[in-house]
Motif scaffolding. Structure first.
Motif, PDB file in Angstrom:
ATOM      1  N   GLN A   1       3.328 -22.448   6.466  1.00 43.49           N
ATOM      2  CA  GLN A   1       3.917 -21.186   6.037  1.00 43.49           C
ATOM      3  C   GLN A   1       5.060 -20.756   6.956  1.00 43.49           C
ATOM      4  OE1 GLN A   1       0.347 -18.747   5.903  1.00 43.49           O
ATOM      5  NE2 GLN A   1       0.174 -18.994   3.686  1.00 43.49           N
ATOM      6  N   GLU A   2       4.887 -20.976   8.268  1.00 40.74           N
ATOM      7  CA  GLU A   2       5.953 -20.631   9.208  1.00 40.74           C
ATOM      8  C   GLU A   2       7.195 -21.478   8.950  1.00 40.74           C
ATOM      9  OE1 GLU A   2       3.997 -21.233  12.898  1.00 40.74           O
ATOM     10  OE2 GLU A   2       2.771 -19.426  12.726  1.00 40.74           O
TER      11      GLU A   2
ATOM     12  N   GLU B   1       9.029 -20.066   6.010  1.00 38.18           N
ATOM     13  CA  GLU B   1       9.731 -18.823   6.323  1.00 38.18           C
ATOM     14  C   GLU B   1      11.017 -19.057   7.099  1.00 38.18           C
ATOM     15  OE1 GLU B   1       6.818 -16.519   8.352  1.00 38.18           O
ATOM     16  OE2 GLU B   1       5.591 -16.165   6.554  1.00 38.18           O
ATOM     17  N   ASN B   2      11.003 -20.046   8.013  1.00 38.26           N
ATOM     18  CA  ASN B   2      12.216 -20.284   8.803  1.00 38.26           C
ATOM     19  C   ASN B   2      13.131 -21.355   8.197  1.00 38.26           C
ATOM     20  OD1 ASN B   2      11.187 -22.851   9.582  1.00 38.26           O
ATOM     21  ND2 ASN B   2      10.138 -21.965  11.350  1.00 38.26           N
TER      22      ASN B   2
END
Length: 280
Positions: free
Chosen positions: A135-136, A139-140
């Motif tokens: 998920q990180e 997002e980035n």
């Protein structure tokens, strides 16, 4: 910070040694003796390793000042340095934000060693930790889907898909098998049993655990759910490919009569589909 945590954190231990030098001890051996007066003991080798980590480039050290370091982190950074050289590792470190969680720390290690990655980097990690890393990355902008994430992390696509599926399991399953505590391997075994039993029967057996088996280990609970499961099916594999779900039934057909049990086979496929829907 308690002593047990301090001993495992190389940066904290190196800082303690530096602050105490000339005050409580003069050498590493003296520091080891003083620090070992109470448990856990601190060996001279541990102090040397901590000082070695503290000597890493500042650009790399800053990434782990909040999350801390341990033997595993030290070993992976050294491997990255030996494979890529400090200039390349530092260059990559400059593009990253400091880790605040264990999941972020693993993601950083993956980036620092990219090109020489191995799925072993994440072996033993929980499904929820891998989900957070994924998920990180979304997002980035590091990746756009599971397939890209698998390549970026050095995973087989199936392994990351399994971790995601395990995190989608419903209560009461997650009450007994929390995705932030079980391994991906154990979670995969849970999915296999659910495929064999069907979602309803699987969850019924999990509910029965609530009566007398709260203190059992995860493996013991899984064994109880499996108990008395008799099936001609030895394994069920479910995979995705180009927008399709492919189901493989591996059956025991020693007597050569399985083909006459078409109704049973259709029922098994139905149970598999229902179980598959449980993690959607």
């Amino acid at each position: 910070m308690d002593k047990e945590t301090l001993v495992k954190d190389h940066l904290a231990l190196a800082n303690l040694y530096s602050n105490g030098k000339g005050v409580w001890w003069k050498t590493i051996e003296e520091a080891s003796h003083v620090l070992s007066l109470t448990e856990p003991r601190v060996s001279a080798q541990q102090i040397k390793q901590a000082r070695a980590v503290a000597a890493f480039p500042a650009e790399v050290i800053r990434l782990f000042e909040k999350s801390g370091t341990n033997t595993y982190v030290r070993r992976k950074i050294i491997e990255a340095k030996e494979c890529l050289g400090w200039p390349e590792v530092v260059k990559r470190a400059l593009t990253l934000k400091p880790a605040e969680t264990r999941a972020e720390r693993l993601s950083i290690l993956s980036t620092l060693a990219s090109g020489k990655r191995s799925e072993n980097l994440f072996r033993g990690e929980t499904p929820l930790a891998l989900k957070k890393i994924y998920q990180e990355g979304l997002e980035n902008g590091r990746w756009k889907n599971l397939s890209q994430a698998s390549k970026g992390l050095g995973f087989t696509s199936n392994s990351l898909y399994k971790a995601m599926d395990i995190c989608k399991l419903r209560k009461p399953v997650t009450d007994h098998f929390p995705p932030d505590k079980i391994s991906v391997y154990l979670g995969t075994e849970l999915l296999k049993v659910m495929n064999l039993l069907g979602c309803a029967e699987f969850e019924r057996r999990v509910c029965l655990l609530e009566e007398n088996n709260q203190n059992l280990s995860f493996k013991a609970k899984l064994a109880k759910i499996r108990a008395d499961t008799v099936s001609v099916v030895t394994e069920i594999k479910v995979r995705r490919a180009r927008g399709k779900v492919i189901i493989e039934l591996h059956c025991d057909d020693k007597n050569g009569k399985l083909t006459s049990r078409q109704r049973d086979l259709v029922s098994l496929i139905g149970s598999t589909i229902n179980a598959f829907n449980c993690v959607q």
